[in-house]
Enzyme design. Structure first.
Site, short mmCIF file in Angstrom:
data_model
loop_
_atom_site.label_atom_id
_atom_site.label_comp_id
_atom_site.label_asym_id
_atom_site.label_seq_id
_atom_site.Cartn_x
_atom_site.Cartn_y
_atom_site.Cartn_z
N ILE A 1 3.66 1.14 -8.84
CA ILE A 1 4.41 0.47 -7.88
C ILE A 1 3.98 -1.06 -8.20
O ILE A 1 4.35 -1.94 -7.54
CB ILE A 1 4.20 1.07 -6.71
CG1 ILE A 1 2.61 0.98 -6.33
CG2 ILE A 1 4.83 2.32 -6.26
CD1 ILE A 1 2.49 1.27 -4.73
N ASP A 2 2.61 -1.21 -8.70
CA ASP A 2 1.78 -2.46 -8.79
C ASP A 2 2.65 -3.35 -9.76
O ASP A 2 2.35 -4.57 -9.42
CB ASP A 2 0.61 -2.45 -9.22
CG ASP A 2 -0.18 -1.31 -8.37
OD1 ASP A 2 -1.17 -0.67 -8.70
OD2 ASP A 2 0.09 -1.26 -7.08
O1 F6P Z 1 -1.70 2.05 -8.71
C1 F6P Z 1 -0.99 2.38 -7.61
C2 F6P Z 1 -1.83 2.34 -6.10
O2 F6P Z 1 -0.96 2.77 -5.13
C3 F6P Z 1 -2.47 0.94 -5.67
O3 F6P Z 1 -1.56 0.21 -5.11
C4 F6P Z 1 -3.43 1.38 -4.91
O4 F6P Z 1 -4.47 0.58 -4.74
C5 F6P Z 1 -3.85 2.79 -5.42
O5 F6P Z 1 -2.83 3.35 -6.18
C6 F6P Z 1 -4.17 4.01 -4.45
O6 F6P Z 1 -4.66 4.92 -4.89
P1 F6P Z 1 -4.69 6.36 -4.43
O7 F6P Z 1 -3.43 7.05 -4.55
O8 F6P Z 1 -5.81 6.93 -5.36
O9 F6P Z 1 -5.48 6.17 -3.09
#
Ligand code: F6P
Length: 336
Positions: free
Chosen positions: A126-127
């Site tokens: 999504i980033d």
């Molecule tokens: O890389 C996608 C993402 O949703 C980032 O935007 C966010 O910082 C991270 O992953 C959150 O990770 P997790 O789902 O492990 O909490």
């Protein structure tokens, strides 16, 4: 090419199932069997797999998440895991492996391809922080979720004459905040690529108030930070980096206005993919299978304009793709 493996690794996002469906359907047309590997690299280490057919992927196009499951397991952590992975590739007779993932998952794919694994990568996050592709799938869906949230926050902000701060994901880059903020008509946007000055932001918000616009919406990327300070420590390690709450407190103390904080969190990763993400993910899947059939490996499929083209994995994983400040400049035009 008789047998292809496919895995989805790292944080999930809408569109993963569209890739899986495309790989299976195009694979069958090219007379290849497709083996689904569960839970990212973990499944290839542990031998957790399932054959995929057109029947098993029927109806999954609109479905969010991934039917194969995912994990953030790093296959390079121990030599033993690496050896188990390579022996399973041999055991299942895989001629090629399609790896659907973000920076972490594709960096591991790059290292394993240097050790001989036949890999084609598909950019998922999504980033939107992967190089070599204009967009990653999952991004458009996340931006639409932010746009919807900003639209909703407008009505309650206006009713209560408040400044609403909304913290959005994006890890260490500001693509989601920039596009989501611009699409939603935010009055100020904070991104990691442009460290903020509290003074500048408060001047803009205060000028709105003086013009009778007694409410404002501020969109904050989870990785944003004030000028002269390092990025927030715990970005991407849970629900919030804390920057949204900090910004709200600073605005309230500086301007004496009521603020409220919304941390959108994993809502941005859930649900059905948009049409744009379904089409992009589907085209990525088709092209990935064709590259396997052509014997082109150690590459990632990327969107360049409207074309899907191979990009060396080494290039795609050479650090995050940060926000083009030319795009951010367009968003700044609408601040205040
Ligand atoms: O890389 C996608 C993402 O949703 C980032 O935007 C966010 O910082 C991270 O992953 C959150 O990770 P997790 O789902 O492990 O909490």
């Amino acid at each position: 090419m008789k047998k292809i493996g496919i895995l989805t690794g790292g944080g999930d996002c809408p569109g993963l199932n569209a890739v899986i469906r495309a790989v299976v359907r195009r694979g069958e047309q090219l007379k290849a069997e497709v083996l689904g590997i569960r839970n990212g690299w973990k499944g290839l280490i542990e031998g957790d797999v399932e054959p995929l057919t057109a029947f098993s992927v029927s109806g999954i196009l609109p479905k969010g998440g991934t039917i194969l499951g995912t994990s953030r397991v790093n296959p390079l952590k121990t030599t033993e895991d690496r050896q188990r992975l390579f022996s399973n590739v041999k055991r299942y007779g895989l001629d090629a492996l399609i790896v659907v993932g973000g920076d972490g998952t594709l960096s591991a794919a790059r290292e394993l391809s240097e050790a001989g694994l036949k890999v084609v990568g598909v950019p998922k996050t999504i980033d939107n922080d992967l190089r070599g592709t204009d967009y990653t799938f999952g991004f458009d869906t996340a931006v639409n979720i932010v746009r919807d949230a900003v639209d909703r926050l407008h009505t309650t902000a206006e009713s209560h004459h408040r400044v609403m701060v909304i913290e959005v994901m994006g890890h260490r880059v500001g693509w989601i905040a920039t596009f989501g903020g611009l699409a939603g008509g935010a009055d100020f946007i904070l991104i990691p690529e442009k460290p903020y000055r509290l003074e500048d932001m408060c001047t803009v918000l205060d000028s709105r108030r003086k013009r009778g616009r007694t409410f404002s919406i501020v969109v904050v990327a989870e990785g944003a930070a004030p000028a002269g300070e390092p990025p927030p420590e715990h970005v991407g390690e849970g629900t919030s980096s804390g920057i949204g709450f900090r910004v709200a407190r600073e605005i309230s103390e500086r301007l004496g206005v009521e603020t409220r904080v919304t941390v959108l969190g994993h809502v941005q990763r859930g649900g059905s993919p948009t049409a744009f993400d379904r089409v992009l993910a589907t085209r990525f899947g088709v092209r990935a299978v064709e590259l396997c059939a052509e014997g082109t490996f150690s590459v990632m499929v990327g969107l360049q304009g409207t074309r899907i083209a191979p990009v060396p994995l080494s290039e795609a994983t050479a650090g995050p793709k940060t926000v083009d400040l030319e795009v951010f400049r367009d968003a700044e035009i609408f601040f205040g």
